[in-house]
Design a protein around this motif. Structure first.
Motif, PDB file in Angstrom:
ATOM      1  N   THR A 230       0.833  -1.202   0.000  1.00 53.25           N
ATOM      2  CA  THR A 230       0.000   0.000   0.000  1.00 53.25           C
ATOM      3  C   THR A 230       0.867   1.251   0.000  1.00 53.25           C
ATOM      4  N   ALA A 231       1.998   1.208   0.713  1.00 52.90           N
ATOM      5  CA  ALA A 231       2.921   2.341   0.706  1.00 52.90           C
ATOM      6  C   ALA A 231       3.441   2.608  -0.706  1.00 52.90           C
ATOM      7  N   LEU A 232       3.734   1.540  -1.444  1.00 51.10           N
ATOM      8  CA  LEU A 232       4.206   1.707  -2.822  1.00 51.10           C
ATOM      9  C   LEU A 232       3.119   2.303  -3.721  1.00 51.10           C
ATOM     10  N   VAL A 233       1.863   1.910  -3.497  1.00 52.03           N
ATOM     11  CA  VAL A 233       0.772   2.488  -4.282  1.00 52.03           C
ATOM     12  C   VAL A 233       0.655   3.976  -3.987  1.00 52.03           C
ATOM     13  N   PHE A 234       0.825   4.356  -2.726  1.00 49.80           N
ATOM     14  CA  PHE A 234       0.808   5.788  -2.408  1.00 49.80           C
ATOM     15  C   PHE A 234       1.919   6.514  -3.150  1.00 49.80           C
ATOM     16  N   VAL A 235       3.106   5.945  -3.196  1.00 49.90           N
ATOM     17  CA  VAL A 235       4.218   6.567  -3.920  1.00 49.90           C
ATOM     18  C   VAL A 235       3.828   6.756  -5.385  1.00 49.90           C
ATOM     19  N   GLY A 236       3.185   5.739  -5.962  1.00 51.50           N
ATOM     20  CA  GLY A 236       2.742   5.852  -7.347  1.00 51.50           C
ATOM     21  C   GLY A 236       1.748   6.984  -7.537  1.00 51.50           C
ATOM     22  N   LEU A 237       0.809   7.119  -6.611  1.00 52.46           N
ATOM     23  CA  LEU A 237      -0.161   8.209  -6.689  1.00 52.46           C
ATOM     24  C   LEU A 237       0.532   9.559  -6.532  1.00 52.46           C
ATOM     25  N   TYR A 238       1.521   9.615  -5.646  1.00 52.67           N
ATOM     26  CA  TYR A 238       2.230  10.875  -5.438  1.00 52.67           C
ATOM     27  C   TYR A 238       3.051  11.235  -6.678  1.00 52.67           C
ATOM     28  N   ALA A 239       3.572  10.237  -7.353  1.00 52.29           N
ATOM     29  CA  ALA A 239       4.325  10.504  -8.582  1.00 52.29           C
ATOM     30  C   ALA A 239       3.434  11.125  -9.643  1.00 52.29           C
ATOM     31  N   VAL A 240       2.150  10.759  -9.632  1.00 55.35           N
ATOM     32  CA  VAL A 240       1.210  11.280 -10.625  1.00 55.35           C
ATOM     33  C   VAL A 240       0.687  12.648 -10.232  1.00 55.35           C
ATOM     34  N   GLY A 241       0.328  12.802  -8.952  1.00 55.38           N
ATOM     35  CA  GLY A 241      -0.340  14.042  -8.570  1.00 55.38           C
ATOM     36  C   GLY A 241       0.088  14.602  -7.231  1.00 55.38           C
ATOM     37  N   GLY A 242       1.334  14.433  -6.861  1.00 56.37           N
ATOM     38  CA  GLY A 242       1.812  14.963  -5.587  1.00 56.37           C
ATOM     39  C   GLY A 242       1.882  16.473  -5.584  1.00 56.37           C
ATOM     40  N   ALA A 243       1.702  17.055  -4.396  1.00 53.37           N
ATOM     41  CA  ALA A 243       1.664  18.512  -4.277  1.00 53.37           C
ATOM     42  C   ALA A 243       3.048  19.144  -4.333  1.00 53.37           C
ATOM     43  N   ALA A 244       4.110  18.375  -4.134  1.00 60.44           N
ATOM     44  CA  ALA A 244       5.461  18.932  -4.113  1.00 60.44           C
ATOM     45  C   ALA A 244       6.378  18.092  -4.994  1.00 60.44           C
TER      46      ALA A 244
ATOM     47  N   THR B 232      10.306   6.528  -2.020  1.00 59.63           N
ATOM     48  CA  THR B 232      10.055   5.085  -2.015  1.00 59.63           C
ATOM     49  C   THR B 232      10.842   4.396  -0.904  1.00 59.63           C
ATOM     50  N   ALA B 233      12.120   4.763  -0.768  1.00 59.24           N
ATOM     51  CA  ALA B 233      12.961   4.143   0.259  1.00 59.24           C
ATOM     52  C   ALA B 233      12.424   4.427   1.655  1.00 59.24           C
TER      53      ALA B 233
ATOM     54  N   THR C  27      10.827   1.539   4.082  1.00 60.33           N
ATOM     55  CA  THR C  27      11.534   1.268   5.340  1.00 60.33           C
ATOM     56  C   THR C  27      10.580   1.287   6.524  1.00 60.33           C
ATOM     57  N   TRP C  28       9.812   2.355   6.636  1.00 59.39           N
ATOM     58  CA  TRP C  28       8.940   2.486   7.793  1.00 59.39           C
ATOM     59  C   TRP C  28       7.724   1.581   7.709  1.00 59.39           C
ATOM     60  N   HIS C  29       7.217   1.363   6.503  1.00 51.78           N
ATOM     61  CA  HIS C  29       5.995   0.566   6.405  1.00 51.78           C
ATOM     62  C   HIS C  29       6.259  -0.933   6.416  1.00 51.78           C
ATOM     63  N   VAL C  30       7.468  -1.358   6.130  1.00 54.73           N
ATOM     64  CA  VAL C  30       7.806  -2.760   6.402  1.00 54.73           C
ATOM     65  C   VAL C  30       7.797  -2.995   7.911  1.00 54.73           C
ATOM     66  N   ALA C  31       8.344  -2.037   8.672  1.00 54.57           N
ATOM     67  CA  ALA C  31       8.328  -2.152  10.139  1.00 54.57           C
ATOM     68  C   ALA C  31       6.898  -2.125  10.666  1.00 54.57           C
ATOM     69  N   ILE C  32       6.075  -1.233  10.119  1.00 50.81           N
ATOM     70  CA  ILE C  32       4.668  -1.181  10.531  1.00 50.81           C
ATOM     71  C   ILE C  32       3.957  -2.474  10.138  1.00 50.81           C
ATOM     72  N   GLY C  33       4.347  -3.039   8.992  1.00 52.05           N
ATOM     73  CA  GLY C  33       3.751  -4.299   8.548  1.00 52.05           C
ATOM     74  C   GLY C  33       3.989  -5.436   9.518  1.00 52.05           C
ATOM     75  N   VAL C  34       5.123  -5.412  10.220  1.00 52.33           N
ATOM     76  CA  VAL C  34       5.381  -6.438  11.235  1.00 52.33           C
ATOM     77  C   VAL C  34       4.341  -6.340  12.348  1.00 52.33           C
ATOM     78  N   GLY C  35       4.061  -5.111  12.789  1.00 51.79           N
ATOM     79  CA  GLY C  35       3.011  -4.924  13.791  1.00 51.79           C
ATOM     80  C   GLY C  35       1.654  -5.360  13.271  1.00 51.79           C
TER      81      GLY C  35
END
Length: 350
Positions: A156-170, A178-179, A183-191
Motif C-alpha cells: 500500500t505504501a508503494l501504491v501511495f508513492v505511485g499516486l504521489y508521482a502522478v499528482g503529488g503537491a510537491a 520510495t525508500a 523502510t517504515w511501512h515494512v516495520a509497521i507491517g510487522v506490527g
C-alpha cells in the motif's frame, strides 16, 4: 496511512475517488454471496468493522519518533471474505474522515482506495497463496493471514508513492520517497502481522467456522467421552458446520472492541504515523490542509467540551465502535439476500 487533504492534487483525488466508488459498488453486489453463506456473516461484518476501528486507534511505536497502526485489510478479508471486507473498511475509513477528521474529506476516495481496497486485495491474495502451500487445516489461516497482512502494508505504501508521482503537491525525489515509505511501512507491517495473527488465531481457537479463509479446510476437535477420556478427531470441513454466531460470542467480541477503543486507546503512541513522519522528513508535510470535518464534535478522537483527555478519547472511541458496528451491520443486512438459507440445520456439526 490516512492521507490528508492537500497531499495529492484534485484530479488524482477525483480519480481515486471514482475508482473507490466503482470497487465498492462491485463489492456490494459480490458480497451478497459471502453474506448469504450464514446468518453469522452479517453480525461478523459489523464486528469486524468495529474491531478495525478500535484497533486503528491504537498507534504502536515504530523505531524512534514514529508510530504505526493496523490497516486491517488482510484481517477483514480473512474473517469475512474480500468483498465484504472492502465494505467494512470503506465504512471505517468514511467514518474516520467525516466524524473524526482523520484523513481528508477530499482525500476520502484515496484513503478508501489505499486502506479499504489495496490492503484487502493484496492481503487476501497473499493469504490464499500461503494457504495453498500450508497443511490443509483451519489453523493454517493464522500464519497465512499474518503474512498477507505483512505484505499488504508496504504494498500500500508503494501504491501511495505511485499516486504521489502522478499528482503529488510537491516536487520530490521519488527514489528517496520510495525508500523512506518502504523502510517504515515494512516495520509497521510487522506490527500489522502480529495483530492480525493474534486476532485470527483467537477466532480460530474459539469459532473456526467464523474465519472465512479457513472454511474450506478441516479442523481438529478435541472430543471428551462420558468416561472423561479425550481424543482428537478430524472434523468435517469448517464450511459444513457454520453455526449461529451466538449472543454471548457477540457480546464478548464487542466488549473487547469497547475496551480497546474506550480505554486502551488513551495510551496509544502520540508519535506521528509512518506517512506523516516521512512527509515531515521529506519536507512536504506543510502541504497538508485542515480537514473540512475538523469542526466535528468528535474531531481528533476526542469529545468536544470534555477537558479530561482520557475520558474524551475513551468516549469518542466508544461512539466510533458503536457507529461502525451499526452502519456495517445495517449495510450487510441490506445487501444480504432475503432468501439466503438459514444455518440452524448445521448447529450441531461443530
Amino acid at each position: 496511512m490516512h492521507v490528508p487533504d492537500g497531499f495529492l492534487d484534485l484530479s488524482t483525488s477525483l480519480a481515486t475517488g471514482a475508482a473507490s466508488v466503482g470497487v465498492v459498488a462491485v463489492s456490494l453486489r459480490r458480497a451478497r454471496a459471502e453474506l448469504a453463506e450464514s446468518t453469522a456473516a452479517a453480525p461478523m461484518a459489523g464486528l469486524v468493522s468495529a474491531f478495525v476501528f478500535a484497533v486503528q486507534m491504537l498507534n504502536f511505536p515504530v523505531g524512534i519518533g514514529t508510530s504505526g497502526h493496523l490497516m486491517g485489510g488482510a484481517l477483514a478479508a480473512a474473517l469475512v471474505g474480500p468483498w465484504t471486507a472492502v465494505i467494512c473498511l470503506a465504512v471505517v475509513v468514511s467514518l474516520q474522515a467525516l466524524l473524526f477528521a482523520d484523513g481528508g474529506v477530499s482525500a476520502l476516495g484515496t484513503n478508501v482506495f489505499l486502506i479499504g481496497i489495496v490492503t484487502v486485495v493484496v492481503g487476501y491474495l497473499v493469504s490464499r497463496a500461503v494457504m495453498a502451500v500450508l497443511p490443509g487445516r483451519a489453523s493454517s489461516a493464522v500464519p497465512a493471514a499474518a503474512v498477507g497482512a505483512l505484505v499488504s502494508v508496504p504494498a500500500t505504501a508503494l501504491v501511495f508513492v505511485g499516486l504521489y508521482a502522478v499528482g503529488g503537491a510537491a516536487e520530490l525525489d521519488l527514489g528517496q520517497l520510495t525508500a523512506f515509505m518502504l523502510t517504515w511501512h515494512v516495520a509497521i507491517g510487522v506490527g500489522e502481522a502480529v495483530i492480525t495473527g493474534l486476532t485470527v488465531g483467537a477466532v480460530v481457537a474459539t469459532r473456526p467456522d467464523l474465519v472465512r479463509l479457513a472454511r474450506r479446510y478441516r479442523t481438529n476437535l478435541v472430543v471428551t467421552s462420558a468416561d472423561g477420556q479425550s481424543r482428537e478427531v478430524t472434523a468435517t470441513p469448517v464450511a459444513d458446520g457454520v453455526r449461529r454466531i451466538g449472543l454471548g460470542w457477540v457480546a464478548g467480541a464487542l466488549g473487547v472492541c469497547l475496551v480497546l477503543a474506550g480505554g486502551v486507546s488513551s495510551w496509544a503512541s502520540a508519535n506521528p504515523d509512518g506517512l506523516e513522519y516521512v512527509a515531515d522528513r521529506m519536507g512536504f508535510l506543510g502541504t497538508a490542509e485542515d480537514s473540512a470535518a475538523s469542526g466535528s464534535p468528535f474531531g481528533d478522537y476526542a469529545v468536544a467540551g470534555i477537558d479530561n483527555p482520557y475520558l474524551a478519547t475513551g468516549l469518542a472511541g466508544v461512539v466510533g465502535v458503536l457507529v461502525a458496528l451499526g452502519i456495517a451491520l445495517l449495510v450487510a443486512r441490506l445487501v444480504r439476500p432475503s432468501s439466503a438459507p438459514r444455518d440452524d440445520r448445521t448447529s450441531e456439526k461443530v
